[in-house]
Design a protein around this motif. Structure first.
Motif, mmCIF file in Angstrom:
data_model
loop_
_atom_site.group_PDB
_atom_site.id
_atom_site.type_symbol
_atom_site.label_atom_id
_atom_site.label_comp_id
_atom_site.label_asym_id
_atom_site.label_seq_id
_atom_site.Cartn_x
_atom_site.Cartn_y
_atom_site.Cartn_z
ATOM 1 N N GLN A 40 0.828 -1.213 0.000
ATOM 2 C CA GLN A 40 0.000 0.000 0.000
ATOM 3 C C GLN A 40 0.863 1.264 0.000
ATOM 4 O OE1 GLN A 40 -4.140 -0.364 1.816
ATOM 5 N NE2 GLN A 40 -2.910 -1.533 3.258
ATOM 6 N N HIS A 41 1.994 1.218 0.681
ATOM 7 C CA HIS A 41 2.939 2.350 0.604
ATOM 8 C C HIS A 41 3.318 2.586 -0.861
ATOM 9 C CE1 HIS A 41 4.242 3.224 4.868
ATOM 10 N NE2 HIS A 41 3.592 2.087 5.047
ATOM 11 N N TRP A 42 3.628 1.488 -1.559
ATOM 12 C CA TRP A 42 4.038 1.617 -2.970
ATOM 13 C C TRP A 42 2.874 2.137 -3.815
ATOM 14 C CZ3 TRP A 42 2.440 0.031 -7.702
ATOM 15 C CH2 TRP A 42 3.319 0.300 -8.770
ATOM 16 N N ILE A 43 1.691 1.546 -3.662
ATOM 17 C CA ILE A 43 0.520 1.929 -4.468
ATOM 18 C C ILE A 43 0.280 3.431 -4.437
ATOM 19 C CG2 ILE A 43 -2.025 1.893 -4.452
ATOM 20 C CD1 ILE A 43 -1.845 -1.095 -3.737
ATOM 21 N N TYR A 44 0.259 3.980 -3.209
ATOM 22 C CA TYR A 44 -0.192 5.367 -3.064
ATOM 23 C C TYR A 44 0.922 6.392 -3.207
ATOM 24 C CZ TYR A 44 -4.636 3.310 -1.828
ATOM 25 O OH TYR A 44 -5.817 2.599 -1.869
ATOM 26 N N THR A 45 2.177 5.935 -3.150
ATOM 27 C CA THR A 45 3.277 6.863 -3.459
ATOM 28 C C THR A 45 3.666 6.765 -4.927
ATOM 29 O OG1 THR A 45 4.892 5.241 -2.671
ATOM 30 C CG2 THR A 45 4.201 6.948 -1.100
ATOM 31 N N ASN A 46 3.004 5.864 -5.658
ATOM 32 C CA ASN A 46 3.132 5.772 -7.118
ATOM 33 C C ASN A 46 1.726 5.816 -7.721
ATOM 34 O OD1 ASN A 46 6.172 4.940 -7.714
ATOM 35 N ND2 ASN A 46 5.510 3.827 -5.892
ATOM 36 N N PRO A 47 1.034 6.935 -7.553
ATOM 37 C CA PRO A 47 -0.407 6.970 -7.840
ATOM 38 C C PRO A 47 -0.793 6.796 -9.301
ATOM 39 C CG PRO A 47 0.419 9.174 -7.388
ATOM 40 C CD PRO A 47 1.532 8.235 -7.064
ATOM 41 N N ASN A 48 0.154 6.974 -10.203
ATOM 42 C CA ASN A 48 -0.188 6.875 -11.630
ATOM 43 C C ASN A 48 0.261 5.553 -12.253
ATOM 44 O OD1 ASN A 48 -1.270 9.554 -11.665
ATOM 45 N ND2 ASN A 48 0.834 10.310 -11.592
ATOM 46 N N HIS A 49 0.474 4.543 -11.432
ATOM 47 C CA HIS A 49 0.978 3.269 -11.942
ATOM 48 C C HIS A 49 -0.063 2.545 -12.802
ATOM 49 C CE1 HIS A 49 -1.036 1.953 -8.117
ATOM 50 N NE2 HIS A 49 -1.448 0.972 -8.901
ATOM 51 N N THR A 50 0.430 1.653 -13.641
ATOM 52 C CA THR A 50 -0.443 0.805 -14.470
ATOM 53 C C THR A 50 -0.706 -0.507 -13.722
ATOM 54 O OG1 THR A 50 1.412 -0.314 -15.530
ATOM 55 C CG2 THR A 50 0.618 1.720 -16.571
ATOM 56 N N ASP A 51 -1.661 -1.276 -14.226
ATOM 57 C CA ASP A 51 -1.941 -2.581 -13.616
ATOM 58 C C ASP A 51 -0.710 -3.486 -13.691
ATOM 59 O OD1 ASP A 51 -4.464 -1.647 -13.192
ATOM 60 O OD2 ASP A 51 -5.483 -3.003 -14.585
ATOM 61 N N ALA A 52 0.010 -3.414 -14.806
ATOM 62 C CA ALA A 52 1.214 -4.251 -14.964
ATOM 63 C C ALA A 52 2.287 -3.857 -13.956
ATOM 64 C CB ALA A 52 1.745 -4.114 -16.387
ATOM 65 N N GLU A 53 2.454 -2.559 -13.744
ATOM 66 C CA GLU A 53 3.443 -2.086 -12.758
ATOM 67 C C GLU A 53 3.037 -2.497 -11.344
ATOM 68 O OE1 GLU A 53 5.056 1.921 -15.098
ATOM 69 O OE2 GLU A 53 3.270 2.034 -13.821
ATOM 70 N N ARG A 54 1.737 -2.479 -11.083
ATOM 71 C CA ARG A 54 1.246 -2.882 -9.751
ATOM 72 C C ARG A 54 1.546 -4.367 -9.511
ATOM 73 N NH1 ARG A 54 -4.090 -0.688 -9.407
ATOM 74 N NH2 ARG A 54 -5.022 -2.533 -10.338
ATOM 75 N N THR A 55 1.324 -5.180 -10.531
ATOM 76 C CA THR A 55 1.614 -6.614 -10.427
ATOM 77 C C THR A 55 3.093 -6.851 -10.147
ATOM 78 O OG1 THR A 55 -0.210 -7.191 -11.897
ATOM 79 C CG2 THR A 55 1.578 -8.796 -11.697
ATOM 80 N N GLU A 56 3.938 -6.132 -10.901
ATOM 81 C CA GLU A 56 5.391 -6.272 -10.718
ATOM 82 C C GLU A 56 5.802 -5.866 -9.300
ATOM 83 O OE1 GLU A 56 9.544 -4.422 -12.565
ATOM 84 O OE2 GLU A 56 7.621 -3.878 -13.476
ATOM 85 N N ALA A 57 5.209 -4.776 -8.803
ATOM 86 C CA ALA A 57 5.533 -4.307 -7.449
ATOM 87 C C ALA A 57 5.093 -5.336 -6.406
ATOM 88 C CB ALA A 57 4.855 -2.964 -7.189
ATOM 89 N N TRP A 58 3.899 -5.913 -6.610
ATOM 90 C CA TRP A 58 3.394 -6.910 -5.665
ATOM 91 C C TRP A 58 4.377 -8.073 -5.535
ATOM 92 C CZ3 TRP A 58 0.398 -8.107 -1.777
ATOM 93 C CH2 TRP A 58 0.141 -9.455 -1.501
ATOM 94 N N LEU A 59 4.819 -8.620 -6.660
ATOM 95 C CA LEU A 59 5.734 -9.763 -6.630
ATOM 96 C C LEU A 59 7.080 -9.385 -6.005
ATOM 97 C CD1 LEU A 59 5.060 -11.346 -10.148
ATOM 98 C CD2 LEU A 59 4.227 -12.145 -7.926
ATOM 99 N N LYS A 60 7.539 -8.210 -6.317
ATOM 100 C CA LYS A 60 8.834 -7.748 -5.788
ATOM 101 C C LYS A 60 8.779 -7.622 -4.255
ATOM 102 C CE LYS A 60 12.327 -4.194 -6.686
ATOM 103 N NZ LYS A 60 12.611 -2.919 -7.377
#
Length: 566
Positions: free
Chosen positions: A438-458
């Motif tokens: 959630q820290h990543w999601i909201y400090t990267n507010p313009n991310h794409t679904d693909a970027e969100r998936t990559e962040a989740w796995l990382k």
């Protein structure tokens, strides 16, 4: 029967709709205050109104979650969210201003009112008129998550099951059956992946706009203020995540290796993580929701008579809905009823061991509701989650010495206790992952679904990725975050589980050393509601509000030692 507190200000038969509420708000706004006594009377009157409204909202929410298929119940909930809350918000802000600007506010007891006034001042800082319609939209939109997930079901052997009911098969000893059921559950979740992605993208955009309107760069920084996180920072959260990775993940990896050896498999698959590694059938501590309630009353009574009586009162007043069924929202909660002084417990029991721990968890929250019922102002009962979850998570551990109520077989009782202690440790990496995500999601507010998936796995994989081999099921791993209701409905409410888990281990340690003193300290802390700082409440419970690496290590070693004794 329990009865609501007698009203002294608002009408006893007040119907909660804007036409009846507005004159009361107008009176509170216009009332002259000529002394500190009149200010305190004004605060009590406002508190009475707030409690009535909170209880009305509580019942709208409870009824809607008990039957997500009912359009009428959904409309009743949405009426409050769209017609009442947007109109009361400016009045509430004006009342907050009236309080802090009163010439008598400085004469209020600092010891009694400090915490409340601190919160009021923060609320005034954050209030923006333009956020009212956005917050209304968020309130309505985020409830769609429950409707979507509540409608999910699968067919197993020609019988329909909710996902909670189907998950019972994952505890079975037939590995092929576990795989079949896991794949069906996963496939069903993935059917709605795009719908939930779209819903979340919309919620993320709305939340970011709220933060910008309030003068913040991102929603994370806004929420740390909105949640009243006066005692720690985002940097402290990152340090806590790191401590969990360093101190907890190695213990769980060791447990996973033991599981793999016991099951005799080359690698642990996602459907191998819930079965008992001993090869024995899943624990079954009760056979029905009614039996779960009865046994829990007995368990709590054996700890302390007062505790059992609280659950008995709830049973007599129909304040439980515990069994899973189609059309019922997922998850579990304890919802305080502000005027009645009792709570409602909602959960989705499928007669599993996990349902036992959910019940004692929510039962801890319920006890907390009763212990704070007589606090003078409604605001004094609004505990931060770090305190609320200390109540529930401590009860999970305190109650263990009385689980013979659920298990008459000594070996089953030992298995249950071992499973619970492993779960205590397993909670921490998942908390760290959900929070960091959630820290990543909201400090990267313009991310794409693909970027969100990559962040989740990382983020997920350094914490053990559930200690299962996901190599053949990457899409399922990528989508795991959608299972977490909090991400959709109560953003940033999750790290508190980790903080409270540490506190709960320390409460349990005290309880084991001196049951009478440990329980009394725990209850004394809960009685405070939110009239002291989090640190002071934890100290009253006889523990530290600390999530440093050293403290994480100390408590993890204690749990590990207790596991080895069983």
């Amino acid at each position: 029967m329990i009865h609501k507190k007698t009203r002294t200000y608002i009408p006893a038969d007040l119907e909660i709709k804007w036409e009846t509420l507005e004159p009361i708000y107008q009176e509170l706004s216009a009332r002259p205050i000529g002394s500190v006594a009149e200010l305190e009377k004004w605060l009590k009157d406002g508190s009475e109104l707030q409690a009535a409204m909170e209880e009305d909202f509580a019942w709208r929410y409870i009824r809607m979650t008990c039957d997500t298929n009912s359009e009428e119940l959904l409309a009743n909930f949405q009426y409050f969210a769209t017609e009442i809350e947007p109109k009361t918000a400016p009045y509430n802000n004006d009342l907050n201003k009236k309080l802090v600007e009163s010439e008598f506010v400085s004469q209020l007891s600092e010891e009694k009112y400090y915490i409340m006034l601190r919160a009021v001042k923060k609320s005034l800082e954050l209030f923006r008129e333009e956020n009212i319609p956005l917050q209304t939209e968020i309130q309505v939109e985020q409830q769609k998550y429950q409707s979507i997930t509540g409608a999910m079901s699968v067919h197993i052997d020609d019988k329909e099951y909710t996902l909670e009911q189907a998950s019972v098969f994952l505890k079975g000893t037939d590995r092929a059956k576990r795989q079949e059921v896991w794949e069906k559950i996963t496939e069903r979740r993935l059917q709605d992946k795009t719908i939930l992605d779209t819903l979340f993208d919309h919620l993320r955009a709305l939340r970011h706009k709220v933060a910008l309107n309030a003068g913040f760069e991102n929603f994370r920084d806004y929420m740390f203020q909105a949640l009243g996180r006066f005692d720690y920072s985002p940097q402290d959260c990152y340090a806590f995540h790191a401590a969990i990775e360093t101190e907890i993940v190695p213990i769980l990896r060791e447990q996973a290796e033991k599981r793999k050896a016991a099951l005799g498999v080359d690698s642990l698959k996602p459907w191998d993580m819930d079965v008992d590694p001993s090869g024995k059938p899943a624990l079954k501590p009760f056979n029905s929701g009614a039996e779960l309630v009865e046994k829990s009353i007995q368990c709590f009574s054996n700890i302390n008579r007062y505790l059992g009586e609280r659950l008995e009162i709830m049973k007599e007043n129909n304040l439980f809905d515990v069994e899973s069924r189609k059309g019922k929202a997922p998850g579990g909660y304890n919802y305080p009823l502000s005027e009645t002084g009792a709570p409602f417990i909602f959960m989705n029991s499928a007669n599993t061991f996990r349902d036992l721990t959910t019940m004692v968890h929510e039962g801890g929250h319920a006890v907390h509701t009763f212990l704070t019922a007589d606090l003078e102002l409604n605001d004094f009962k609004h505990c931060p989650s770090e305190v609320a979850e200390l109540a529930s998570m401590s009860m999970e551990l305190i109650s263990m010495d009385n689980w013979d109520v659920y298990f008459d077989n000594e070996e089953d009782l030992k298995r249950a206790k071992r499973d619970q202690l492993v779960d205590v440790l397993k909670t921490l990496p998942w908390v760290a992952v959900v929070d960091q995500f959630q820290h990543w999601i909201y400090t990267n507010p313009n991310h794409t679904d693909a970027e969100r998936t990559e962040a989740w796995l990382k983020i997920y994989e350094p914490f053990g990725a559930g200690f299962a081999d996901w190599s053949e099921h990457k899409e399922a791993e990528q989508n795991l975050w959608q299972k977490q209701l909090h991400i959709f409905e109560v953003p940033f409410y999750y790290i508190e589980y980790g903080m409270a888990q540490l506190g709960a281990i320390a409460v349990w340690k005290n309880y084991k050393e001196n049951p009478e003193k440990g329980l009394q300290q725990y209850m004394d802390a809960l009685k405070l509601g939110y009239t002291k700082t989090i640190k002071e409440i934890y100290e009253t419970a006889g523990v530290k509000f600390d999530f440093s690496a050293g403290y994480v290590k100390e408590l993890a070693e204690f749990v590990k030692a207790e596991m080895e004794k069983i």
